[in-house]
Design a protein around this motif. Structure first.
Motif, PDB file in Angstrom:
ATOM      1  N   ALA A  42       1.827   6.424  10.479  1.00  0.00           N
ATOM      2  CA  ALA A  42       1.470   5.365   9.536  1.00  0.00           C
ATOM      3  C   ALA A  42       0.218   5.722   8.746  1.00  0.00           C
ATOM      4  N   PHE A  43      -0.697   6.421   9.359  1.00  0.00           N
ATOM      5  CA  PHE A  43      -1.888   6.886   8.645  1.00  0.00           C
ATOM      6  C   PHE A  43      -1.522   7.927   7.592  1.00  0.00           C
TER       7      PHE A  43
ATOM      8  N   ILE B 288       1.917  -1.502   3.209  1.00  0.00           N
ATOM      9  CA  ILE B 288       1.499  -2.361   2.089  1.00  0.00           C
ATOM     10  C   ILE B 288       0.403  -1.682   1.274  1.00  0.00           C
ATOM     11  N   ILE B 289      -0.556  -1.054   1.953  1.00  0.00           N
ATOM     12  CA  ILE B 289      -1.629  -0.342   1.240  1.00  0.00           C
ATOM     13  C   ILE B 289      -1.036   0.787   0.396  1.00  0.00           C
ATOM     14  N   ASP B 290      -0.082   1.525   0.948  1.00  0.00           N
ATOM     15  CA  ASP B 290       0.556   2.613   0.190  1.00  0.00           C
ATOM     16  C   ASP B 290       1.265   2.075  -1.045  1.00  0.00           C
TER      17      ASP B 290
ATOM     18  N   LYS C 124      -6.900   3.129   4.160  1.00  0.00           N
ATOM     19  CA  LYS C 124      -6.295   2.848   5.460  1.00  0.00           C
ATOM     20  C   LYS C 124      -7.276   3.120   6.585  1.00  0.00           C
ATOM     21  N   LEU C 125      -8.033   4.201   6.469  1.00  0.00           N
ATOM     22  CA  LEU C 125      -9.044   4.480   7.485  1.00  0.00           C
ATOM     23  C   LEU C 125     -10.125   3.400   7.508  1.00  0.00           C
ATOM     24  N   MET C 126     -10.552   2.964   6.340  1.00  0.00           N
ATOM     25  CA  MET C 126     -11.576   1.922   6.266  1.00  0.00           C
ATOM     26  C   MET C 126     -11.070   0.621   6.878  1.00  0.00           C
TER      27      MET C 126
ATOM     28  N   ILE D 262     -11.376  -3.450  11.233  1.00  0.00           N
ATOM     29  CA  ILE D 262     -10.734  -4.402  12.154  1.00  0.00           C
ATOM     30  C   ILE D 262     -10.808  -3.925  13.608  1.00  0.00           C
ATOM     31  N   ASP D 263     -11.552  -2.826  13.847  1.00  0.00           N
ATOM     32  CA  ASP D 263     -11.649  -2.254  15.198  1.00  0.00           C
ATOM     33  C   ASP D 263     -10.253  -1.955  15.726  1.00  0.00           C
TER      34      ASP D 263
END
Length: 265
Positions: free
Chosen positions: A94-95, A212-214, A239-241, A246-247
């Motif tokens: 997913a990353f 969704i981010i993609d 995505k990393l941020m 959100i931990d």
């Protein structure tokens, strides 16, 4: 300046060679020392008062060493290992990262999480079977029968009835009074199928926010006419941020643990 072309004295290849040599020496040394003690007279068969039979310690060790080859399969298929490693692999996908975290890190996290989740089961097996067997209160067969009870209870708790019915019908078992009456040859594959389904369900829920981010990044780049720029490169920092804010690791590990009832009240 340090010469980068100089090979390290502790290269992985040399370490493997040294360890292999030491193990081989110990193996052959032990064999040569015990060669005189091994004889057919050591393989004795004892009949218990209840009619069951016990083999001598020498044959038990031989059987135990043979059974060690099945331990990796047992760890993977009869514990929480499968669910955790599948979820971690889906999360990495997913990353959009292929090698981070590396396979070694994923396997390491999975092993220690499996140890954490399976500790109550192991403690029960230790109290019921291992310690009484070491104290010579149980025979080996009785110890195995008692050790199967907590492990079977753990697997049945995570196994869907539909999967049990499917495997039982394929095995020709029409009806049983309760799931605990099913043989382990039916429970284990049903447990693995249920674990895979649950792992994909958790992985799907983890995949949606990154997808969704993609989509958002790809739409923005297309609207700006930046067709040649890969959306994956732009969306990766976001995505990393998001995952850090959100931990994410705490949430993922907590979700996996609570899916087995860990920490539930």
């Amino acid at each position: 300046m340090i010469n980068n072309n100089k090979k390290s004295l502790l290269s992985p290849r040399k370490i493997v060679a040294v360890v292999t040599t030491i193990l081989s020496f110990l193996l052959f040394s032990s064999y040569s020392m015990a060669a005189d003690d091994l004889s057919l007279s050591a393989l004795k068969l004892t009949t218990n008062p209840d009619g069951s039979q016990e083999y001598s310690v020498t044959l038990q060790i031989l059987i135990f060493m043979t059974a060690l080859s099945f331990i990796p399969a047992a760890v993977i298929m009869m514990t929480s290992f499968t669910r955790i490693v599948v979820v971690m692999a889906i999360l990495r996908q997913a990353f959009g990262l292929q090698q981070t975290p590396s396979n070694q890190v994923i396997i390491g996290i999975t092993l220690f999480m499996t140890l954490f989740i399976m500790t109550p089961v192991y403690n029960e097996i230790n109290d019921r079977a291992i310690q009484p067997y070491l104290a010579e209160q149980l025979t080996s067969v009785e110890a195995i029968d008692k050790a199967k009870v907590p492990l079977r209870a753990f697997m049945l708790e995570q196994t869907r009835i539909k999967d049990l019915d499917t495997l039982a019908s394929m095995a020709g078992i029409e009806q049983v009074d309760q799931p605990t009456d099913l043989p382990m040859t039916v429970i284990i594959p049903a447990f693995v199928i249920s674990e895979l389904k649950t792992a994909f369900q958790i992985g799907f829920m983890l995949f949606i926010p990154f997808l969704i981010i993609d989509l958002v990044v790809a739409s923005i780049l297309m609207a700006m006419g930046m067709m040649m720029l890969s959306p994956m490169i732009v969306s990766l920092p976001f995505k990393l941020m998001l995952f850090v804010l959100i931990d994410g690791w705490n949430l993922v590990i907590g979700t996996i643990a609570t899916s087995y009832g860990m920490g539930a009240t």
